[in-house]
Enzyme design. Structure first.
Site, mmCIF file in Angstrom:
data_model
loop_
_atom_site.group_PDB
_atom_site.id
_atom_site.type_symbol
_atom_site.label_atom_id
_atom_site.label_comp_id
_atom_site.label_asym_id
_atom_site.label_seq_id
_atom_site.Cartn_x
_atom_site.Cartn_y
_atom_site.Cartn_z
ATOM 1 N N TYR A 60 0.888 -1.158 0.000
ATOM 2 C CA TYR A 60 0.000 0.000 0.000
ATOM 3 C C TYR A 60 0.927 1.208 0.000
ATOM 4 O O TYR A 60 1.572 1.509 1.003
ATOM 5 C CB TYR A 60 -0.881 -0.024 1.249
ATOM 6 C CG TYR A 60 -1.916 1.081 1.323
ATOM 7 C CD1 TYR A 60 -3.262 0.792 1.143
ATOM 8 C CD2 TYR A 60 -1.555 2.400 1.590
ATOM 9 C CE1 TYR A 60 -4.225 1.795 1.227
ATOM 10 C CE2 TYR A 60 -2.505 3.408 1.670
ATOM 11 C CZ TYR A 60 -3.846 3.103 1.483
ATOM 12 O OH TYR A 60 -4.784 4.090 1.560
ATOM 13 N N ASP A 101 12.524 3.769 2.629
ATOM 14 C CA ASP A 101 13.222 4.741 3.459
ATOM 15 C C ASP A 101 12.301 5.387 4.494
ATOM 16 O O ASP A 101 12.774 5.968 5.475
ATOM 17 C CB ASP A 101 13.814 5.843 2.572
ATOM 18 C CG ASP A 101 12.754 6.561 1.754
ATOM 19 O OD1 ASP A 101 12.110 5.889 0.914
ATOM 20 O OD2 ASP A 101 12.553 7.774 1.939
ATOM 21 N N TYR A 124 2.205 5.227 6.610
ATOM 22 C CA TYR A 124 2.878 4.392 5.628
ATOM 23 C C TYR A 124 4.189 3.845 6.197
ATOM 24 O O TYR A 124 4.456 2.636 6.132
ATOM 25 C CB TYR A 124 3.139 5.197 4.360
ATOM 26 C CG TYR A 124 4.030 4.508 3.354
ATOM 27 C CD1 TYR A 124 3.631 3.333 2.725
ATOM 28 C CD2 TYR A 124 5.279 5.029 3.024
ATOM 29 C CE1 TYR A 124 4.449 2.698 1.804
ATOM 30 C CE2 TYR A 124 6.096 4.405 2.096
ATOM 31 C CZ TYR A 124 5.683 3.242 1.495
ATOM 32 O OH TYR A 124 6.495 2.619 0.594
ATOM 33 N N TRP A 149 12.796 6.509 -3.541
ATOM 34 C CA TRP A 149 12.685 7.382 -4.705
ATOM 35 C C TRP A 149 12.699 6.584 -6.014
ATOM 36 O O TRP A 149 13.423 6.896 -6.956
ATOM 37 C CB TRP A 149 13.809 8.412 -4.690
ATOM 38 C CG TRP A 149 13.719 9.452 -3.616
ATOM 39 C CD1 TRP A 149 13.158 9.320 -2.377
ATOM 40 C CD2 TRP A 149 14.222 10.796 -3.669
ATOM 41 N NE1 TRP A 149 13.284 10.492 -1.665
ATOM 42 C CE2 TRP A 149 13.941 11.415 -2.433
ATOM 43 C CE3 TRP A 149 14.911 11.523 -4.635
ATOM 44 C CZ2 TRP A 149 14.303 12.731 -2.147
ATOM 45 C CZ3 TRP A 149 15.273 12.829 -4.345
ATOM 46 C CH2 TRP A 149 14.961 13.429 -3.131
#
Length: 285
Positions: A60, A101, A124, A149
């Protein structure tokens, strides 16, 4: 040949795993969320085969939406990975679980090592960290790979968005006070496939393209790569774009443990960006 099962296979990383696995002649099968509910023990038991490797890309990832829907995020990011780990441990399969991260607070000044203190500031991040712990508790032979990223330059990721905006706008304002390591999903996929063949590796690793950049730096690099004037990208602060979930100010992950495990380091992020853009040549038209 070891069978590799990719869960979450319709996302950007899963798609790259299937593509690169096929190129390498590997026995890779991909299942999206509509084909395998990773929170369903019976479905997972039927999908996970003894001796196989499961690369779990299912997650998710709606960072802002998770702030108001923690049960949904928990189901996919915690319950699902735990169910997979229980299945791999039971039948003697191997699990490689992809994390993020966001498990860190984002307030460091040097790259995070895998054993650095965690401190997620978002739903999250908290659910992804709980998922890591659930995986390693259920299957101590599993591997957790944190990344950051991630992009392909297609769809709606940051690079794809910059490619679109350089066509549509005279100027673009992009934050320059968030720093990380832009990571091409194709390079990450190659690294995960290499890891899939290393049975002795376990624990937590970090995998990103090397080097670091702000979102502003990345946006300018995208503009320059397609022949647009990078001066059209203007720096701004995070406060200019408030979000329900705070973004980490610093997301650079150390590659040291990855290299120590004997795995091939991912190339510098600028070289990876050039390779990614070469796969979407229409953006240069």
């Amino acid at each position: 040949m070891t069978k590799i099962l990719v869960t979450g296979a319709r996302g950007q990383l899963g798609t790259q795993l299937l593509r690169r696995g096929a190129t390498l002649g590997l026995d890779v099968v991909g299942l999206g969320s509509g084909e395998l509910d990773i929170t369903d023990p019976d479905a997972v038991a039927a999908a996970v085969r003894p001796g196989s490797v499961v690369l779990n890309c299912a997650a998710y990832t709606a960072v802002d939406a998770a702030e108001s829907d923690e049960p949904a995020a928990t189901r996919v990011n915690v319950d699902g990975p735990r169910t997979l780990a229980e299945a791999t441990a039971r039948v003697g399969a191997r699990l490689v679980h992809v994390s993020t991260d966001y498990v860190f607070a984002g307030d460091a000044t040097v790259p995070y090592e895998p054993d650095a203190p965690t401190g997620p500031r978002t739903v999250y991040g908290r659910t992804k960290l709980a998922g890591e712990r659930a995986v390693l508790a259920a299957d101590p032979a599993a591997v957790v790979v944190r990344t950051a990223w991630v992009y392909t330059g297609t769809g709606s990721d940051f690079v794809a968005t910059m490619l679109r905006l350089q066509r549509e706008r005279d100027h673009v304002d992009v934050v320059d006070d968030q720093v990380g390591s832009p990571t091409f999903a194709g390079d990450l996929a190659a690294g995960l496939l290499e890891l899939a063949g290393r049975d002795a590796v376990r624990g937590v690793l970090h995998a990103t393209n090397s080097g670091q950049a702000s979102w502003f730096d990345l946006a300018r690099a995208v503009f320059a790569a397609v022949g647009a004037d990078p001066e059209r990208v203007r720096p701004c602060g995070t406060a200019q774009f408030p979000r329900p979930a705070p973004r980490p100010a610093y997301s650079v992950l150390s590659p040291a443990a990855w290299a120590t495990a004997g795995l091939t380091p991912l190339r510098p992020w600028r070289a990876a960006l050039e390779a990614a853009l070469a796969e979407v040549p229409a953006v240069c038209d």
